[in-house]
Enzyme design. Structure first.
Site, mmCIF file in Angstrom:
data_model
loop_
_atom_site.group_PDB
_atom_site.id
_atom_site.type_symbol
_atom_site.label_atom_id
_atom_site.label_comp_id
_atom_site.label_asym_id
_atom_site.label_seq_id
_atom_site.Cartn_x
_atom_site.Cartn_y
_atom_site.Cartn_z
ATOM 1 N N ASN A 17 20.592 1.931 -20.719
ATOM 2 C CA ASN A 17 21.190 1.510 -19.445
ATOM 3 C C ASN A 17 22.022 0.248 -19.633
ATOM 4 O O ASN A 17 23.196 0.176 -19.236
ATOM 5 C CB ASN A 17 20.087 1.243 -18.408
ATOM 6 C CG ASN A 17 19.217 2.452 -18.137
ATOM 7 O OD1 ASN A 17 19.461 3.529 -18.671
ATOM 8 N ND2 ASN A 17 18.200 2.279 -17.328
ATOM 9 N N ASP A 18 21.422 -0.775 -20.245
ATOM 10 C CA ASP A 18 22.164 -2.018 -20.463
ATOM 11 C C ASP A 18 23.199 -1.875 -21.566
ATOM 12 O O ASP A 18 24.266 -2.507 -21.506
ATOM 13 C CB ASP A 18 21.196 -3.158 -20.803
ATOM 14 C CG ASP A 18 20.677 -3.862 -19.561
ATOM 15 O OD1 ASP A 18 21.421 -3.929 -18.568
ATOM 16 O OD2 ASP A 18 19.530 -4.326 -19.576
ATOM 17 N N HIS A 69 0.823 -1.207 0.000
ATOM 18 C CA HIS A 69 0.000 0.000 0.000
ATOM 19 C C HIS A 69 0.860 1.261 0.000
ATOM 20 O O HIS A 69 0.445 2.303 -0.520
ATOM 21 C CB HIS A 69 -0.939 -0.025 1.203
ATOM 22 C CG HIS A 69 -2.068 -1.000 1.037
ATOM 23 N ND1 HIS A 69 -2.772 -1.535 2.081
ATOM 24 C CD2 HIS A 69 -2.608 -1.538 -0.087
ATOM 25 C CE1 HIS A 69 -3.703 -2.350 1.616
ATOM 26 N NE2 HIS A 69 -3.607 -2.373 0.318
ATOM 27 N N ARG A 89 7.315 -4.717 -23.956
ATOM 28 C CA ARG A 89 8.519 -5.539 -23.865
ATOM 29 C C ARG A 89 8.172 -6.845 -23.158
ATOM 30 O O ARG A 89 7.570 -6.831 -22.081
ATOM 31 C CB ARG A 89 9.613 -4.810 -23.083
ATOM 32 C CG ARG A 89 10.917 -5.608 -22.990
ATOM 33 C CD ARG A 89 12.000 -4.823 -22.252
ATOM 34 N NE ARG A 89 11.713 -4.686 -20.832
ATOM 35 C CZ ARG A 89 12.421 -3.934 -19.993
ATOM 36 N NH1 ARG A 89 13.446 -3.231 -20.448
ATOM 37 N NH2 ARG A 89 12.099 -3.848 -18.720
ATOM 38 N N CYS A 139 14.429 3.943 -25.137
ATOM 39 C CA CYS A 139 13.539 3.815 -23.982
ATOM 40 C C CYS A 139 14.314 3.701 -22.679
ATOM 41 O O CYS A 139 13.721 3.516 -21.619
ATOM 42 C CB CYS A 139 12.610 2.612 -24.145
ATOM 43 S SG CYS A 139 13.463 1.032 -24.308
ATOM 44 N N GLU A 174 20.427 -3.763 -26.749
ATOM 45 C CA GLU A 174 21.057 -3.591 -25.437
ATOM 46 C C GLU A 174 22.475 -4.154 -25.395
ATOM 47 O O GLU A 174 23.187 -3.923 -24.424
ATOM 48 C CB GLU A 174 20.216 -4.305 -24.367
ATOM 49 C CG GLU A 174 18.818 -3.753 -24.213
ATOM 50 C CD GLU A 174 17.937 -4.661 -23.370
ATOM 51 O OE1 GLU A 174 17.601 -4.266 -22.252
ATOM 52 O OE2 GLU A 174 17.596 -5.759 -23.848
ATOM 53 N N ARG A 201 6.965 -2.301 -19.278
ATOM 54 C CA ARG A 201 7.785 -3.316 -18.614
ATOM 55 C C ARG A 201 6.857 -4.382 -18.022
ATOM 56 O O ARG A 201 6.396 -4.260 -16.896
ATOM 57 C CB ARG A 201 8.608 -2.684 -17.497
ATOM 58 C CG ARG A 201 9.546 -1.563 -17.935
ATOM 59 C CD ARG A 201 10.340 -1.077 -16.718
ATOM 60 N NE ARG A 201 11.267 -0.008 -17.029
ATOM 61 C CZ ARG A 201 11.013 1.284 -16.837
ATOM 62 N NH1 ARG A 201 9.828 1.660 -16.356
ATOM 63 N NH2 ARG A 201 11.910 2.197 -17.121
ATOM 64 N N ARG A 260 26.023 -2.146 -13.798
ATOM 65 C CA ARG A 260 25.342 -0.886 -13.501
ATOM 66 C C ARG A 260 24.785 -0.838 -12.092
ATOM 67 O O ARG A 260 24.252 0.209 -11.679
ATOM 68 C CB ARG A 260 24.235 -0.625 -14.521
ATOM 69 C CG ARG A 260 23.114 -1.619 -14.591
ATOM 70 C CD ARG A 260 22.258 -1.327 -15.825
ATOM 71 N NE ARG A 260 21.135 -2.228 -16.005
ATOM 72 C CZ ARG A 260 19.889 -1.957 -15.646
ATOM 73 N NH1 ARG A 260 19.617 -0.794 -15.106
ATOM 74 N NH2 ARG A 260 18.928 -2.816 -15.856
#
Length: 824
Positions: free
Chosen positions: A703-704, A458, A591, A751, A680, A555, A714
């Site tokens: 990022n990857d 919650h 994805r 992305c 990636e 995602r 990372r």
């Protein structure tokens, strides 16, 4: 069949059972242990693949299989084996005792009993022992009292909502049962609960597809049953899917109840440290820390109330529960949306008649103090939820909150509350109760950090509704110094302690929401659609409200988190439709499951990989579990057919042309027309031209891509300078992909985190990127940065940045071309 951690235990139990049926005729398989060490020493554990193989072997010449398990992970392995098996005969997981249940099941099967009869005999195996020993229920925990069938109305219903009976459906059941004495029982042999007891309803563990028997007494019985049946048929307003009443008993798992969390003494957190948890609400900001005051201390367990005073002591519990329910009711009236529903569930917990009756019974029978009785009773309810795991376990925090509120009312002391501050602050706590989280609205709290919690807690739900960046599961957060400043990144799941002044300024600037008019374009009108990254329906609704032109990254792994088994196709369809519904007629790029590395899932990943970042993650999971991918593609196709969004699907962690081709074939066979892949890995970037001959689009996960290009994990803060999309090597790979996209006439998106960087956005466009996807809060800033430049300036900035030797020089080179947009 028998599933045990110990091969010796499994063999011994089987030997004992088979001695009861000398004539044979019963087939039993044992799947026990997890192999042997090199020296031959048996390894304790369970193997889902071995369990699945044993089921298939039995299925070859029988009409059904009953599975008995000893404890803990044996249950999880058996559940996973149901997904891995190749046979289709009925399989029942029995909640029976392992040794006694196996003996009873073998005897019953030898006598020709059906699967149901054998399961019933196993489940009842402890009856003789408990009767002989005269065992009674544990003190303080009332046994459910079943209705006499002679004077009770009954009805059977099926749980149709995807998430089963969790807090809000339980609250609706309690409300709809008003005026009648109603009980629910999960069929065929599950637990029973009063409809008026929210905590008992949660412990039912009723999931989608389970059948539940309703029984009611009183003049309003029929009306109450009609209301409840309508709720179940409607899926409690959460949607329904085509579910079948399961054959035989519902699966009931049993694990050791978790003890209440007691925070360990945390070591001080030094300046410059980067703590990691799970980002559950997006956004980034920086502010001084404020700690939530600790919970009330545990009441004295040795205090005994004299018999003459026990009636008055028990009445204190009743009055306190009424007072707390009234307090929460006043907060509920002021709340809206999901926050209101959550607070209303907490209010019902406070006035839960079984919690009150069990606590008062402890006072009257054992002489416990009122405060101690509430503590012990709430603890029993909490352990019942914790044993269920997943979403239900996250409701334990709600039980603790109501417990503390009632105890504070009994003792007439102030409940430790939220810190007061005239300045913006980051709230740090072990965990937050719904009432505390909801009270943050309109205050100076700008972000949340907790040591406990999960994406469906919650705290996470309310934080997202309030737009507060939040990171949960941060080990050691309670050790952060009171004087520290925290930079909270809800997208990356990081908490930086005392970052540099420039990092603080950057984060605070990022926290300012710039309005977005819903159209991304350059100064000359050249279109660059700006899309959103989302993890579920709530994120999608927020993104749509912020003006996002679509979704560039959905995602889907957020639908799989905190589960020991994969969601069904129907569960996935419901989750995906929630996102697609927010963007009718607009693009949504989905994805497929990206589990592994920093996001392992028990049913998809192995615990034994030495280097999970380079292991079986993303699309590679389909090598091991092809059905997992096929089910997801099927669910996406069904969701797309039911909504009007323009659905595109892409696979993560693609490295070869063969992988892309196989994925494209499977996606199109499932009915998905537009198929793409994530770029990636350096391999995928170098093969972009060949890959774009197979797929319809590509999307760069920066990022990857930075992680694999620079060979820098990372998740390691000390390598943060290497995980930077401004690194020239990363920019040059992006340029190769952009060039391939232009040559093929196909879209190239970004992305990853770089997509939301206003300074980098013109450079990415100059490198050939056609769409950018980011968190909703970044849309306005990126749009403003693009609106001030023309295509020629973007190209010049791209050439300058990618031609630099270092990341620092790349930033400076781009800034020299685009000094505040003046050079455009």
């Amino acid at each position: 069949m028998a599933v045990s951690h110990s091969a010796k235990l499994g063999e011994a139990a089987l030997e004992l059972a088979l001695q009861m049926v000398q004539g044979g005729g019963v087939r039993v398989q044992v799947a026990a242990g997890a192999g042997t060490e090199p020296d031959g020493t048996p390894i304790l554990g369970t193997d889902a693949v071995a369990v699945a193989g044993a089921i298939d072997e039995l299925a070859a010449d029988c009409d059904g299989v009953l599975v008995l398990m000893d404890l803990g992970s044996a249950v999880l392995s058996a559940e996973l084996a149901l997904e891995l098996r190749m046979s289709d005969v009925p399989v029942r997981l029995a909640p029976a005792p392992f040794v006694e249940g196996l003996l009873a099941a073998v005897v019953s099967a030898a006598a020709g009993g059906s699967l149901d009869a054998v399961a019933a005999e196993a489940a009842a195996a402890l009856g003789a022992k408990t009767g002989q020993l005269g065992e009674e229920p544990a003190a303080g925990v009332a046994e459910p009292v079943s209705h006499d069938s002679a004077d009770a109305r009954t009805r059977r219903v099926v749980v149709r909502n995807p998430l089963g009976i969790h807090a809000r459906p339980a609250a609706l059941i309690a409300e709809a049962s008003a005026g009648a004495d109603v009980r629910l029982r999960r069929l065929p042999d599950g637990p029973e609960a009063s409809a008026a007891s929210l905590s008992r309803l949660l412990v039912l563990g009723a999931r989608q597809g389970d059948e539940v028997e309703l029984s009611a007494r009183g003049p309003e019985a029929d009306a109450a049953l009609d209301r409840l049946a309508a709720l179940f048929d409607d899926g409690f307003g959460e949607g329904t899917a085509a579910v079948e009443v399961p054959l035989g008993a519902a699966v009931e798992t049993s694990v050791e109840p978790a003890a209440e969390h007691v925070p360990a003494a945390s070591a001080p957190i030094i300046s410059g440290a980067v703590l990691r948890g799970r980002g559950v609400s997006p956004g980034r900001t920086a502010a001084p820390v404020r700690h939530l005051a600790p919970a009330l201390p545990e009441p004295d367990p040795t205090a005994i109330i004299p018999p003459a005073d026990r009636a008055a002591e028990a009445s204190a519990i009743e009055w306190a529960s009424v007072a707390v329910a009234d307090q929460l009711r006043s907060r509920t009236v002021r709340a809206t949306g999901e926050t209101r529903a959550i607070l209303d569930a907490s209010r019902l917990l406070a006035s839960d008649p079984e919690l009150v009756s069990e606590a008062t019974a402890l006072v009257r029978s054992k002489g416990r103090s009122a405060a101690r009785a509430v503590w012990e009773t709430a603890g029993a309810h909490e352990r019942g939820l914790a044993a269920l795991g997943g979403r239900m376990a996250e409701r334990a925090a709600d039980i603790r909150d109501v417990r503390d509120r009632i105890i504070a009312e009994i003792l007439q002391v102030d409940l430790p509350g939220l810190p007061e501050s005239d300045e913006p602050f980051v709230l740090v706590a072990t965990d937050l109760a719904p009432a505390d989280t909801a009270a943050l609205e309109g205050g100076n709290c700008v972000a949340l950090v907790t040591e406990q919690g999960g994406p469906t807690s919650h705290t996470a739900i309310i934080a997202r509704s309030l737009g507060l960046p939040a990171v949960v599961g941060v080990v050691g957060a309670s050790g952060i110094d009171d004087a520290a400043v925290l930079l909270v990144d809800g997208d990356r799941g990081t908490v930086e302690v005392d970052p540099s002044a420039s990092r603080i300024a950057e984060a605070r600037a990022a926290a300012v929401v710039v309005p977005f008019d819903g159209r991304g374009e350059l100064a000359d009108g050249h279109r660059v659609p700006l899309l959103a990254n989302v993890g579920g329906a709530a994120d999608a609704e927020t993104a749509a409200a912020a003006g996002a032109e679509g979704v560039g990254l959905f995602r889907t792994e957020f639908c799989f988190l905190d589960r020991v088994d994969a969601p069904t196709v129907d569960e996935q369809v419901a989750a995906y439709r929630g996102v697609l519904a927010a963007f009718p007629g607009r693009k949504v790029v989905v994805r497929t499951l990206d589990a592994g590395s920093d996001k392992p899932l028990p049913f998809a990943n192995s615990d034994s990989e030495d280097n999970p970042a380079l292991g079986v993650r993303g699309l590679r999971i389909s090598r091991r579990s092809p059905q997992l991918l096929d089910d997801q593609l099927r669910a996406l196709a069904l969701a797309a057919a039911a909504e009007s969004a323009e659905v595109e699907v892409m696979a993560p962690m693609v490295a070869t042309v063969e992988e892309a081709g196989d994925f494209a074939d499977r996606a199109r066979a499932a009915g998905l027309a537009r198929v793409g892949i994530m770029i990636e890995t350096p391999s995928a970037a170098l093969l972009a031209a060949e890959l774009l001959e197979i797929v319809d689009f590509v999307s760069l996960g920066t990022n990857d891509l930075a992680q694999y290009t620079l060979a820098a994990d990372r998740l390691l803060s000390e390598l943060g300078d290497l995980n930077d999309p401004w690194q020239p090597a990363v920019l040059r790979l992006i340029g190769l992909v952009g060039e391939a996209g232009r040559a093929a006439g196909k879209p190239v998106g970004v992305c990853g985190e770089a997509g939301g960087d206003p300074a980098l956005a013109p450079v990415l466009v100059g490198l050939g990127v056609t769409t950018l996807s980011m968190t909703s809060r970044s849309l306005g800033r990126v749009a403003a940065a693009l609106d001030s430049v023309r295509p020629a300036a973007c190209t010049a900035a791209a050439v300058a940045a990618s031609g630099a030797a270092t990341a620092h020089e790349a930033r400076d080179a781009a800034s020299a071309v685009l000094p505040g947009g003046d050079a455009a």
